[in-house]
Design an enzyme around this catalytic site. Structure first.
Site: not given
Length: 346
Positions: A199, A219, A240-242
């Site tokens: 990540q 991230r 969560a990510h993105n």
């Protein structure tokens, strides 16, 4: 603290009806208010508390004036907001620490700390961090490498900002929030199990965001996870990510937002809402509590249920569900009558 009601009204730019010389010494809810207190009224669910309230004065909307006969009132277009403004100016007990760096704080290399900052006991600030003016880090905060904090930010105790977090101005982090941890990325690799996907992205948080206790924002795997201007995120939220959240959206407690989903501006996600990944929630949409969202939602739509659907459609479906027991009873009665007729015809 004592303040004349006329001074409060002038500060708010609002009209008084009643005793303009009244003195206010505190603030309280309708049911808890005593003489000397200022209270407020916004919703009919609290109507039964008006007659029993002992408050000296009330902030109300002019449309509710008939409910406050013989009371001293301040008329406001937004009573809740203006009540909060009064608290903030005269009755806010938050104590800002003096600007300094505590001797137990650990400061890395190439760290820039601007004027009037406060770095509390046992904070850890890694290399290449930039901290803007008048920013406060309460004790036991952690700020990872290459992170940037803007002006007038507040990090309450035990906030964790990992590496490459970019924070705007006037952002508030409440205790236990963790920003910039790894997203949940694992590639299936049978028969060995799962291969961890690095990540390597970051988190961007715009101005005037508030993030409350024990919330986590991961991230991006590649690129950024983004929280937009003025958005407010409650306790125990997982982002969560993105994920991208737009401006002035409200994310209520225990919401979970899966990776790469996009939430628009002025969206409300009520408590315990769950979003699958890679969907879009349009501007102004409202998702009611405990709804499960499996597909994108158009702007300004109110949805509910699991799977989430437009609220009118959901209500019709619930009404039809409630009719099932009635229909089962009628079918049983018809079966009994049919059996009797069949026996009579034999």
């Amino acid at each position: 603290m004592e303040v004349q009601l006329i001074e409060i009204a002038q500060f708010l730019g609002c009209e008084i009806l009643g005793d303009k010389t009244a003195v206010i010494s505190g603030v309280a809810s309708l049911d808890k208010a005593q003489s000397g207190d200022l209270s407020f009224y916004t919703h009919h669910r609290y109507a039964n508390q008006i007659k029993q309230s002992k408050a000296t004065a009330f902030i109300i909307s002019s449309k509710n004036k008939d409910q406050f006969i013989n009371c001293t009132v301040i008329f406001s277009p937004n009573p809740y907001r203006d009540f909060a403004r009064v608290i903030n100016k005269w009755f806010n007990t938050f104590i800002f620490p003096d600007p300094n760096i505590h001797p137990t704080a650990i400061i890395g290399n190439n760290v820039e700390v601007a004027e009037n900052c406060s770095i509390g006991a046992y904070c850890v600030i890694e290399d290449n961090v930039k901290i803007g003016t008048n920013t406060i880090l309460f004790p036991f905060c952690y700020v990872g490498k290459n992170t940037t904090l803007g002006d007038l930010c507040i990090l309450h105790p035990r906030v964790t900002l990992l590496e490459r977090v970019i924070v705007g101005n006037r952002v508030i982090f409440h205790p236990g929030s963790v920003i910039g941890g790894d997203g949940f990325g694992f590639a299936p690799d049978p028969p060995q199990g799962y291969f961890k996907v690095p990540q390597i992205g970051w988190v961007e948080i715009a101005d005037d965001v508030e993030i409350q206790c024990n919330t986590t924002i991961d991230r991006g795997m590649l690129g950024a996870t983004r929280i937009g201007l003025g958005s407010k995120i409650d306790n125990l939220v997982q982002i969560a990510h993105n994920v991208e959240i737009g401006e002035h959206s409200v994310i209520v407690s225990q919401v979970g937002i899966s990776g790469s989903s996009k939430v628009g501006n002025w969206v409300t996600l009520a408590g315990q809402v769950g979003l699958v990944g890679h969907i879009k929630i349009g501007d102004g949409a409202i998702v009611t509590a405990q709804s499960g969202v499996a597909k994108s939602i158009p702007p300004n739509m109110v949805v509910t249920g699991s799977p989430a659907q437009p609220i009118a459609k959901n209500r019709r479906a619930l009404a039809e569900m409630n009719r099932i027991s009635v229909l089962k009873k009628k079918i049983a009665e018809l079966e009994t009558r049919l059996n009797k007729l069949e026996k009579a015809n034999k």
